[in-house]
Write a protein that holds these residues in place. Structure first.
Motif, PDB file in Angstrom:
ATOM      1  N   ASP A   7       0.854  -1.142   0.022  1.00 19.20           N
ATOM      2  CA  ASP A   7       0.181   0.022  -0.022  1.00 19.20           C
ATOM      3  C   ASP A   7       0.847   1.324   0.040  1.00 19.20           C
ATOM      4  N   ILE A   8       0.361   2.138  -0.763  1.00 18.42           N
ATOM      5  CA  ILE A   8       1.403   3.504  -0.661  1.00 18.42           C
ATOM      6  C   ILE A   8       1.138   4.253   0.392  1.00 18.42           C
ATOM      7  N   ARG A  29      18.133 -11.818  -0.851  1.00 19.05           N
ATOM      8  CA  ARG A  29      16.858 -12.594  -1.239  1.00 19.05           C
ATOM      9  C   ARG A  29      15.694 -11.791  -0.771  1.00 19.05           C
ATOM     10  N   ILE A  30      15.827 -10.992   0.291  1.00 13.91           N
ATOM     11  CA  ILE A  30      14.684 -10.194   0.579  1.00 13.91           C
ATOM     12  C   ILE A  30      14.790  -8.886  -0.265  1.00 13.91           C
ATOM     13  N   ALA A  31      15.879  -8.351  -0.573  1.00 15.02           N
ATOM     14  CA  ALA A  31      16.119  -6.939  -1.119  1.00 15.02           C
ATOM     15  C   ALA A  31      15.646  -7.109  -2.395  1.00 15.02           C
ATOM     16  N   LEU A  32      15.570  -8.162  -3.144  1.00 10.17           N
ATOM     17  CA  LEU A  32      15.065  -8.301  -4.564  1.00 10.17           C
ATOM     18  C   LEU A  32      13.692  -9.006  -4.576  1.00 10.17           C
ATOM     19  N   VAL A  33      12.987  -9.064  -3.425  1.00  7.04           N
ATOM     20  CA  VAL A  33      11.444  -9.583  -3.416  1.00  7.04           C
ATOM     21  C   VAL A  33      10.648  -8.806  -4.339  1.00  7.04           C
ATOM     22  N   PRO A  34       9.707  -9.358  -5.308  1.00  7.08           N
ATOM     23  CA  PRO A  34       8.936  -8.437  -6.184  1.00  7.08           C
ATOM     24  C   PRO A  34       8.098  -7.860  -5.132  1.00  7.08           C
ATOM     25  N   ILE A  35       7.673  -6.534  -5.567  1.00  9.69           N
ATOM     26  CA  ILE A  35       6.937  -5.564  -5.052  1.00  9.69           C
ATOM     27  C   ILE A  35       5.760  -4.946  -5.744  1.00  9.69           C
ATOM     28  N   ILE A  36       4.451  -5.024  -5.542  1.00  6.72           N
ATOM     29  CA  ILE A  36       3.558  -4.729  -6.437  1.00  6.72           C
ATOM     30  C   ILE A  36       2.869  -3.670  -5.504  1.00  6.72           C
ATOM     31  N   ALA A  37       2.811  -2.462  -6.118  1.00  2.00           N
ATOM     32  CA  ALA A  37       2.174  -1.184  -5.425  1.00  2.00           C
ATOM     33  C   ALA A  37       0.622  -1.376  -5.736  1.00  2.00           C
ATOM     34  N   MET A  38      -0.048  -0.950  -4.590  1.00  3.68           N
ATOM     35  CA  MET A  38      -1.412  -0.875  -4.558  1.00  3.68           C
ATOM     36  C   MET A  38      -2.114   0.412  -4.209  1.00  3.68           C
ATOM     37  N   THR A  39      -2.489   1.289  -4.938  1.00  2.00           N
ATOM     38  CA  THR A  39      -2.629   2.446  -4.747  1.00  2.00           C
ATOM     39  C   THR A  39      -4.418   3.098  -5.232  1.00  2.00           C
ATOM     40  N   ALA A  42      -3.665   7.095  -9.318  1.00  2.00           N
ATOM     41  CA  ALA A  42      -3.635   6.670 -10.798  1.00  2.00           C
ATOM     42  C   ALA A  42      -2.910   7.372 -11.655  1.00  2.00           C
ATOM     43  N   GLY A  43      -2.368   8.375 -11.351  1.00  2.36           N
ATOM     44  CA  GLY A  43      -1.784   9.480 -12.223  1.00  2.36           C
ATOM     45  C   GLY A  43      -0.260   8.661 -12.950  1.00  2.36           C
ATOM     46  N   ALA A  44       0.186   9.504 -14.026  1.00  6.44           N
ATOM     47  CA  ALA A  44       1.575   8.817 -14.478  1.00  6.44           C
ATOM     48  C   ALA A  44       2.599   9.164 -13.615  1.00  6.44           C
ATOM     49  N   GLU A  45       2.345  10.172 -12.946  1.00  5.23           N
ATOM     50  CA  GLU A  45       3.635  10.623 -11.953  1.00  5.23           C
ATOM     51  C   GLU A  45       3.757   9.578 -10.741  1.00  5.23           C
ATOM     52  N   ASP A  46       2.379   9.266 -10.510  1.00  9.31           N
ATOM     53  CA  ASP A  46       2.574   8.228  -9.192  1.00  9.31           C
ATOM     54  C   ASP A  46       3.115   6.964  -9.677  1.00  9.31           C
ATOM     55  N   ARG A  47       2.844   6.513 -10.918  1.00 13.15           N
ATOM     56  CA  ARG A  47       3.463   5.416 -11.321  1.00 13.15           C
ATOM     57  C   ARG A  47       4.780   5.415 -11.485  1.00 13.15           C
ATOM     58  N   ARG A  48       5.216   6.377 -12.119  1.00 16.78           N
ATOM     59  CA  ARG A  48       6.585   6.744 -12.123  1.00 16.78           C
ATOM     60  C   ARG A  48       7.569   6.671 -10.706  1.00 16.78           C
ATOM     61  N   ARG A  49       6.861   7.486  -9.614  1.00 13.84           N
ATOM     62  CA  ARG A  49       7.555   7.121  -8.495  1.00 13.84           C
ATOM     63  C   ARG A  49       7.614   5.824  -8.020  1.00 13.84           C
ATOM     64  N   SER A  50       6.455   5.002  -8.035  1.00 19.40           N
ATOM     65  CA  SER A  50       6.904   3.451  -7.513  1.00 19.40           C
ATOM     66  C   SER A  50       7.728   2.969  -8.360  1.00 19.40           C
ATOM     67  N   LEU A  51       7.840   3.047  -9.682  1.00 21.57           N
ATOM     68  CA  LEU A  51       8.994   2.382 -10.355  1.00 21.57           C
ATOM     69  C   LEU A  51      10.294   2.686  -9.923  1.00 21.57           C
ATOM     70  N   GLU A  52      10.396   4.088  -9.810  1.00 20.11           N
ATOM     71  CA  GLU A  52      11.792   4.839  -9.503  1.00 20.11           C
ATOM     72  C   GLU A  52      12.259   4.018  -7.789  1.00 20.11           C
ATOM     73  N   VAL A  53      11.266   3.901  -6.962  1.00 20.13           N
ATOM     74  CA  VAL A  53      12.056   3.460  -5.841  1.00 20.13           C
ATOM     75  C   VAL A  53      12.003   1.857  -5.837  1.00 20.13           C
ATOM     76  N   GLY A  54      12.168   1.219  -7.076  1.00 19.65           N
ATOM     77  CA  GLY A  54      12.069  -0.465  -7.319  1.00 19.65           C
ATOM     78  C   GLY A  54      10.977  -1.269  -6.980  1.00 19.65           C
ATOM     79  N   MET A  55      10.028  -0.553  -7.225  1.00 23.06           N
ATOM     80  CA  MET A  55       8.670  -1.720  -7.425  1.00 23.06           C
ATOM     81  C   MET A  55       8.527  -2.389  -8.600  1.00 23.06           C
ATOM     82  N   ASN A  56       7.878  -3.179  -8.942  1.00 18.14           N
ATOM     83  CA  ASN A  56       7.806  -4.006 -10.169  1.00 18.14           C
ATOM     84  C   ASN A  56       6.638  -3.658 -10.881  1.00 18.14           C
ATOM     85  N   GLU A  57       5.537  -3.417 -10.194  1.00 20.57           N
ATOM     86  CA  GLU A  57       4.179  -3.118 -10.642  1.00 20.57           C
ATOM     87  C   GLU A  57       3.534  -2.169  -9.863  1.00 20.57           C
ATOM     88  N   HIS A  58       2.471  -1.455 -10.543  1.00 17.87           N
ATOM     89  CA  HIS A  58       1.665  -0.169  -9.810  1.00 17.87           C
ATOM     90  C   HIS A  58       0.356  -0.695 -10.276  1.00 17.87           C
TER      91      HIS A  58
END
Length: 304
Positions: A7-8, A29-39, A42-58
């Motif tokens: 959750d964001i 092993r933990i640092a590379l765990v897949p992370i899916i943002a759930m928020t 819905a803006g493009a900027e919000d998605r960009r921020r999620s991916l910039e910090v290393g999340m895999n999906e938004h």
């Protein structure tokens, strides 16, 4: 840990900070765990921020179960993905897509889409009723609470309430209320008090939603079969295609291709009359019992 649903907007540490902390861990092993943002953002900027910090999906709220299932199957390791697919099928996840987009401010305050709400809870009227009843309890006095926070200058608390209301109402199909809550949240995020028009629309939408949900609860309680039939309308041909696509890999005993078929099964919503046999089919394929799976598959194809 195989996957994180993040959750964001959380107190103390938000999802972006939490993701940065995970990626910085020494245990790779933990640092590379897949992370899916759930928020609900819905803006493009919000998605960009999620991916910039290393999340895999938004993924944006209201969460579409089908989209979530596909993302999980993509990022989970092999056996976990098959297990997740089976669990999703057993819960009869919805197959009809619901676009996870930000509510439009132009939506009428009374706009209500019960069918969309049912799809988002996997076509389970009993679960929808539970969520709707909980929402009605939380919504009681929500308008006056927000007004009180605004008078006290506590914009952050008011924004958090609007944010929560936006996500839950969109999940339940209260499109008008979700749009009004979104407008209210936008103003508060900018550090501004809402206009009289925005505040009035919010109050009207909240009042309308209470009446709509009360009627929906009564309708679903006395007409559950009709609701399930409406939800599954037009889906039988799609289900048949999924089964036909699975026939060859099951017949040839090909685990890799069967895995793809299980993912498709997990993303489909099955009528209650077929769910037990579908679960048996998934169990047989996962257990490499292909003779049993072929019989079950043939039987299901004949039934749809």
């Amino acid at each position: 840990v195989d996957l994180v649903l993040m959750d964001i907007q959380m107190p103390e540490m938000d999802g972006l900070a939490a993701s940065r902390a995970i990626r910085a861990l020494e245990d790779r092993r933990i640092a590379l765990v897949p992370i899916i943002a759930m928020t609900a953002h819905a803006g493009a900027e919000d998605r960009r921020r999620s991916l910039e910090v290393g999340m895999n999906e938004h993924l944006t709220k209201p969460i579409d179960p089908t989209a979530l299932g596909r993302k999980m199957l993509r990022w989970l390791p092999g056996e976990c993905a098959i297990s997740a697919g089976s669990a999703m099928d057993e819960r009869r996840r919805a197959s009809a897509p619901v676009a996870p987009t930000e509510p439009e401010a132009s939506e009428p305050t009374s706009h209500f889409d019960l069918a969309a709400g049912l799809r988002r809870v996997g076509g389970r009227p009993e679960l929808y009723v539970q969520l709707a009843q909980k929402f009605l309890v939380q919504a009681t006095g929500a308008s006056s609470r927000v007004a009180s926070w605004l008078r006290e200058g506590d914009l952050q608390q008011a924004q958090r309430s609007a944010h929560d209301m936006k996500g839950v109402s969109a999940t339940l199909g209260l499109v008008g209320l979700a749009a009004c809550a979104s407008e209210l949240e936008r103003a508060l995020r900018a550090g501004e008090l809402p206009t009289k028009a925005v505040a009035l629309a919010w109050q009207q939408a909240l009042a309308a939603s209470e009446q709509q949900l009360s009627a929906a609860i009564e309708e679903l309680s006395v007409a559950r079969p009709a609701a399930e039939e409406a939800l599954a309308e037009g889906s039988m041909e799609e289900l048949r295609l999924i089964l036909l696509a699975l026939r060859e890999p099951v017949s040839m005993g090909q685990p890799a291709r069967c895995k793809e078929g299980l993912a498709a099964l997990a993303a489909a919503s099955w009528p209650a009359a077929l769910s037990d046999e579908v679960s048996q089919l998934i169990s047989a394929v996962r257990g490499y019992r292909y003779d049993e799976a072929r019989i079950l598959l043939r039987r299901l194809i004949n039934r749809v």
